[in-house]
Motif scaffolding. Structure first.
Motif, PDB file in Angstrom:
ATOM      1  N   MET A 142      -3.746  -3.374   5.813  1.00 55.04           N
ATOM      2  CA  MET A 142      -2.844  -2.653   4.939  1.00 55.04           C
ATOM      3  C   MET A 142      -2.589  -1.297   5.471  1.00 55.04           C
ATOM      4  O   MET A 142      -3.886  -0.464   5.396  1.00 55.04           O
ATOM      5  N   SER A 143      -1.484  -0.599   5.174  1.00 54.57           N
ATOM      6  CA  SER A 143      -1.450   0.849   5.515  1.00 54.57           C
ATOM      7  C   SER A 143      -1.619   1.580   4.456  1.00 54.57           C
ATOM      8  O   SER A 143      -1.692   0.945   3.013  1.00 54.57           O
ATOM      9  N   VAL A 144      -1.828   2.878   4.299  1.00 53.01           N
ATOM     10  CA  VAL A 144      -2.211   3.909   3.156  1.00 53.01           C
ATOM     11  C   VAL A 144      -0.875   3.594   2.335  1.00 53.01           C
ATOM     12  O   VAL A 144      -1.005   3.834   1.045  1.00 53.01           O
ATOM     13  N   VAL A 145       0.395   3.816   2.792  1.00 49.80           N
ATOM     14  CA  VAL A 145       1.546   3.718   1.916  1.00 49.80           C
ATOM     15  C   VAL A 145       1.510   2.458   1.194  1.00 49.80           C
ATOM     16  O   VAL A 145       1.890   2.408  -0.050  1.00 49.80           O
ATOM     17  N   GLN A 146       1.293   1.412   1.732  1.00 45.40           N
ATOM     18  CA  GLN A 146       1.351   0.006   1.161  1.00 45.40           C
ATOM     19  C   GLN A 146       0.202   0.119  -0.070  1.00 45.40           C
ATOM     20  O   GLN A 146       0.243  -0.447  -1.135  1.00 45.40           O
ATOM     21  N   THR A 147      -0.999   0.676   0.325  1.00 45.01           N
ATOM     22  CA  THR A 147      -1.964   0.758  -0.790  1.00 45.01           C
ATOM     23  C   THR A 147      -1.718   1.504  -1.916  1.00 45.01           C
ATOM     24  O   THR A 147      -1.844   1.529  -3.082  1.00 45.01           O
ATOM     25  N   ILE A 148      -1.043   2.805  -1.507  1.00 47.17           N
ATOM     26  CA  ILE A 148      -0.785   3.877  -2.633  1.00 47.17           C
ATOM     27  C   ILE A 148       0.372   2.952  -3.496  1.00 47.17           C
ATOM     28  O   ILE A 148       0.250   3.041  -4.663  1.00 47.17           O
TER      29      ILE A 148
END
Length: 84
Positions: free
Chosen positions: A1-7
């Motif tokens: 998962m990317s940082v954007v998806q995590t946020i």
């Protein structure tokens, strides 16, 4: 998962859920007419309120009239003095 998806998963979705619940809770407050505040003029006709409209004008339930015209007998107990 990317940082954007995590946020999005851990921040944006919960904030969106809280916002929807807050709007559903506050919608009645925004839709109603403004409340009366002390000191404002009262532009409405007076209303006499009673919890029992059928009982208006009848004798008080705490007193029983004496059948012979004697003094009324008090049947209610208690009160502000607490003499129960």
């Amino acid at each position: 998962m990317s940082v954007v998806q995590t946020i999005l998963v851990y921040a944006a979705i919960p904030i969106g859920i809280y916002a929807v619940v807050a709007l559903l809770t506050l919608r009645d407050r925004f839709a109603k007419a403004p409340r009366y505040r002390p000191g404002q003029p009262w532009d409405y006709p007076p209303v006499w309120w009673t919890a029992n409209p059928a009982g208006v004008g009848t004798d008080h339930a705490g007193f029983v009239a004496a059948p012979t015209g004697g003094p009324a007998r008090k049947t209610a107990k208690g009160g502000a003095r607490g003499s129960w």
